[in-house]
Scaffold this motif. Sequence first.
Motif, PDB file in Angstrom:
ATOM      1  N   GLN A 191       8.206  -1.792   3.578  1.00 55.96           N
ATOM      2  CA  GLN A 191       8.040  -3.131   3.003  1.00 55.96           C
ATOM      3  C   GLN A 191       7.518  -4.107   4.053  1.00 55.96           C
ATOM      4  O   GLN A 191       7.647  -3.891   5.239  1.00 55.96           O
TER       5      GLN A 191
ATOM      6  N   ALA B 267       4.601   0.917  -1.557  1.00 55.15           N
ATOM      7  CA  ALA B 267       5.660  -0.089  -1.410  1.00 55.15           C
ATOM      8  C   ALA B 267       5.189  -1.347  -2.114  1.00 55.15           C
ATOM      9  O   ALA B 267       4.005  -1.654  -2.116  1.00 55.15           O
ATOM     10  N   ASP B 268       6.118  -2.063  -2.747  1.00 56.30           N
ATOM     11  CA  ASP B 268       5.643  -3.180  -3.557  1.00 56.30           C
ATOM     12  C   ASP B 268       5.559  -4.494  -2.800  1.00 56.30           C
ATOM     13  O   ASP B 268       4.804  -5.374  -3.172  1.00 56.30           O
ATOM     14  N   ASP B 269       6.302  -4.627  -1.716  1.00 58.41           N
ATOM     15  CA  ASP B 269       6.296  -5.928  -1.054  1.00 58.41           C
ATOM     16  C   ASP B 269       5.371  -5.895   0.163  1.00 58.41           C
ATOM     17  O   ASP B 269       5.819  -5.943   1.305  1.00 58.41           O
ATOM     18  N   VAL B 270       4.089  -5.743  -0.111  1.00 58.02           N
ATOM     19  CA  VAL B 270       3.136  -5.615   0.988  1.00 58.02           C
ATOM     20  C   VAL B 270       1.932  -6.507   0.729  1.00 58.02           C
ATOM     21  O   VAL B 270       1.681  -6.925  -0.389  1.00 58.02           O
TER      22      VAL B 270
ATOM     23  N   CYS C 139      -1.916  -5.947   1.488  1.00 55.74           N
ATOM     24  CA  CYS C 139      -2.935  -5.088   2.059  1.00 55.74           C
ATOM     25  C   CYS C 139      -4.277  -5.449   1.453  1.00 55.74           C
ATOM     26  O   CYS C 139      -4.367  -5.785   0.288  1.00 55.74           O
TER      27      CYS C 139
END
Lengths: 490, 250, 437
Positions: free
Chosen positions: C339, C368-371, C373
């Motif tokens: 994360q 991962a969802d809290d990224v 990018c």
Amino acid sequence: MPAVQETIDQVRLIDVDQYKYGFETEVEMEKSPKGLSEDVIRFISAKKGEPEWMLQWRLDAYKRWQTMQEPNWARVSYDKIDYNEIYYYAAPKNNPAPKSLDEVDPEILRTYEKLGIPLREQEILAGVEPERRVAVDAVFDSVSVATTFKEELKKAGVIFMPISEAIREYPDLVKQYLGTVVPVTDNFFATLNSAVFTDGSFVYVPPGVRCPMELSTYFRINEKNTGQFERTLIIADKGSYVSYLEGCTAPKRDENQLHAAVVELIALDDAEIKYSTVQNWYPGDAQGKGGIYNFVTKRGDCRGKNSVITWTQVETGSAITWKYPSCILRGDNSRGEFYSIAVSNGMQQVDSGTKMIHLGKNTTSRIISKGIAAGRSENTYRGLVSAHRKATGARNFTNCDSLLIGNECGAHTVPYIESKNATAVFEHEATTSKISEDQMFYCQQRGLSDEEATALIVNGFVKDVLQQLPMEFAVEAQKLISISLEGSVG
Amino acid sequence: MLEIKNLVVQIEDKRILNGLNLTVNNGEVAAIMGPNGSGKSTLSYVIAGKEDYEVLDGEILLDGENILEMGPDERAAAGVFLAFQYPLEIPGVASMTFLKAAMNAQLKARGESELSTPDFIKRVNAAAAQLEIPKDMLKRALNVGFSGGEKKRMEILQMALLRSSFCILDETDSGLDIDALRIVSEGVNALRSPDRSFLVITHYQRLLNHIVPDTVHVMHSGRIVRSGGKELALELEANGYADYRESEAA
Amino acid sequence: MAAITLMKTPAETALVQAFEAAKATLPGDVESRAQAFETFNRNGLPHRRVEEFKYTDLRALVREAAPFAAKPSLDEAKRALLDAKSFAGVDAVRIPFVNGHLVDSAIAFDGLPEGIDVVPLASALASGHEWLSRLSPVDWASKNPVYQLNSAFMADGVMIRVVGEVTTPIHLQFVTSSTTPVATATRVLVVVEPEASVTLVESHESTNGAAHQPNDVVELIAADGAHVRHVRLNAEGDQAIALSTFAVKLGAEASLNTINVAVGSSVFRHQVFGVFSGENTTAQINGASMLKDRQHGDTTLIIEHAAPHCESRELFKTVIDGEATGVFQGKIIVPPHAQKTDGRMMSAALLLSEGGAMNNKPELEIFADDVQCAHGATCGQLDDDLLFYLMARGLPKPEAESLLVQAFLGEAIEFVENDSLREALIASVEAWLRARG
């Protein structure tokens, strides 16, 4: 976010509870023998009353298909498909080729009523402005059961009919264009389709004609263990315009069903084709049981100068989606566009994107892709943009954004960008993000529930694409996206 | 009426509020002042129900009902409004769309029927005119590309439209030039009424020249350490927070 | 389906024979070399049907396998080093290699600056040195066919350990002087211990233009809190087919600033495999490639954010002239637990001539969802408006072009903090532009 367990429970519930189109219609069906063989292909061809050249075309495809291997490069995994366990043809027994709606099995009519698809012209006419009318071709398993507004379209010179009918009535047109965009040998699924395709729509818009209404096809898979192999061919002759919509649903079943379609679009000089899809095949249950395998080859050929082809897709259904609606930009100054929203939840796997092949001079393309992954799904954008040596002045802009909801899903971006011409200008950007907790809190502070807040933010995320859809479809699509994501946030 | 009793709050094992007591009566405008890090913003988030905070003890009663068990949306429907220090941007969602969604959600939660579109537009336009918010701003995505002043005006617009009974202004004056400050303050003053109360959180006295409070509370180390009338703010302006820091050290 | 047995190409056959002949004499454990060679023996050189080599078909590009170079005589080595030019003006600890063999007599092992230990690899392999266990720290590299070939053939190299803050750069100087084409396989391992910092410099050049075939691997372990600056220059001769791998594993709160500048080779493939294995680590990974004539230059990287709270920035610039082909493949991978990852990758290509081509494949693989990018890729010509602006100010077209190309590449090079290194790299850009005319 509150309790994780709660989220998981909710996600578990959704697919089964919220797929509204999962009912089954009881109609007596006539099927081909199970499995695939030359005899089955002859059976299909005979059922359709096809000329010899069409049968030969199919048999050649079948021969070729037997030497081919199923592609494995996409980011999807599924149990091996047994192509001999599928029925390749299923049609309502009573009158598989009705002449008018009165001859259609009332059960089938009720099915379309339940799905909200208007098949009676007088009903559509009541209270609808003429330009808002939509002509529908309704395909039920392997046959077209009704096509509306045929006569009126004919007056404008537009041919809109099931492809099996077109093969009989306009063999020269079909022969001239069929397989010229997606060659018989193109890929495993397209070749399979070429051998066994059953129905689908045929559209021809003559030079200079602006098609007076939206055309649409509604695909329904109903029968157990059948595959649907539709084939659609749309030709926009010089200076013409047509907008075509496609919708798809299927009953909930524990086993997977195969849908392998081929769509070919041809735009000649100055012609424009808009092709919109709302794909809502049954996605399977929360454990990944059942659902449609959607392996589709869609390709448009901007054959003439200044031609335009636009693909817009809203993909919420199917257990597996393998689909890359593409444009071959052959004509000088031609333009290709691809707008996509792909939502995956539960155990769905999506591998979708587009190809923009720049061959002509000053060709332009635009790709806007929005992927939303929730639950335990996998969502991949795969795209190719290429400029060949002679594609002077080619331009592409690509934007692909992914949004993740939850921590058990995956979002992937796999673009291929190939330029062989120095004057080509390609720009590509991609982002992956999540709905921020602060955004959620802000919306909640204004009184929106978790789900309302998510729906609102997601709709903002996909807005650029929704705008490309005809209005009625955009509203439907927006609802569909919200429903597909219900329960994905805790 | 809002009553906070012995509120103890921590975040990631760090104690922020240490037995805070505070009462704000209906129609009252209460100001909370305090140095940076005294827990002012935490207080506003805890009242509004942000999740990162762990309430260890105490209660928050809104009109006699404990709201601590409620989600942020339920508190909003019950009348709590927080004007954020840093309003969030929501790409692709037009301000109008957002306002309508929020207003209807709250009406629904209160069991009232939703607004018709013409009614909604009428109300928004009236309130927007008062805050000198141009129409094109309402068509743009919420807070995206807005200036500091535009964002704060949008907060006050929401405050007006949502008809909340307990409004918190968290450092609303930060990042505002004098004109924007005047517009925002006038907007708030116009909303003052016997059945609506305000909690104005600020570091500086400046805002309180424009929004004149009935009571002033000084917050330090997660507690209210002193309360008084509006003159207390002037005193703080003159002497700063140094006195409180020393008393802490002593 | 009948199994398809592929015919080996002459180059593949030659490599198999070379391995059979050399394995007994190469230092160290034969078994592990044989293992590394096994995959090659089965699959041959990677070709376009192998996804990672889609744009760089080594089976087609490597027509003949050059023989592996023997250890040069001391005189020969000394002469070669005199002719080496790269980073000559940079004050550094030099660790020279000629024809793929360490010139140990040129290193004063006792007089190294404090904090640096250097162990020659050939003798370490023969004696089973304890540091050998730290080789191959990155799985992505171990699975790679080019790396595996290096593992099978590596004849020499060094292992370096850095403790504390080392200010003098360490210059790994690779020179090939054989007048006939030769293959080389070197392996360098650098271990930067916790809180230590170092600047590594690599130069790869030849004293002649023969079609040499180097396959170099540099492996870096930056422990917790370590800071590493790394500059690599590919100035191989015009006929060389250069394969190289930089594999790096970063600990918590470490930082890496690396750049690969390529001006040489007929064909090159530079691979970067990076793994973030601890939290709060940052990496700036850059590249600048200059391609002309019929050159083929491929930069491929995989960055795995295996730990949360890490930040990576990748910036790659490619200039393509003549009928050259540029390739950029970059993948950012974020596993489920990583994360708060912040990863941004950008690849920009400039096509200066009609016949050039660029293939970009920037990928994101996110679980991962809290990224946050993002990647971007652009490809196009020099900006006409800018060109016009400069010409309107009196610059002739070639100069205006050169200035813009320099500015374009400069964006990647300016991250090099060491002044003399940065200037040396800029000088190599200028030389390339001058040669272009």
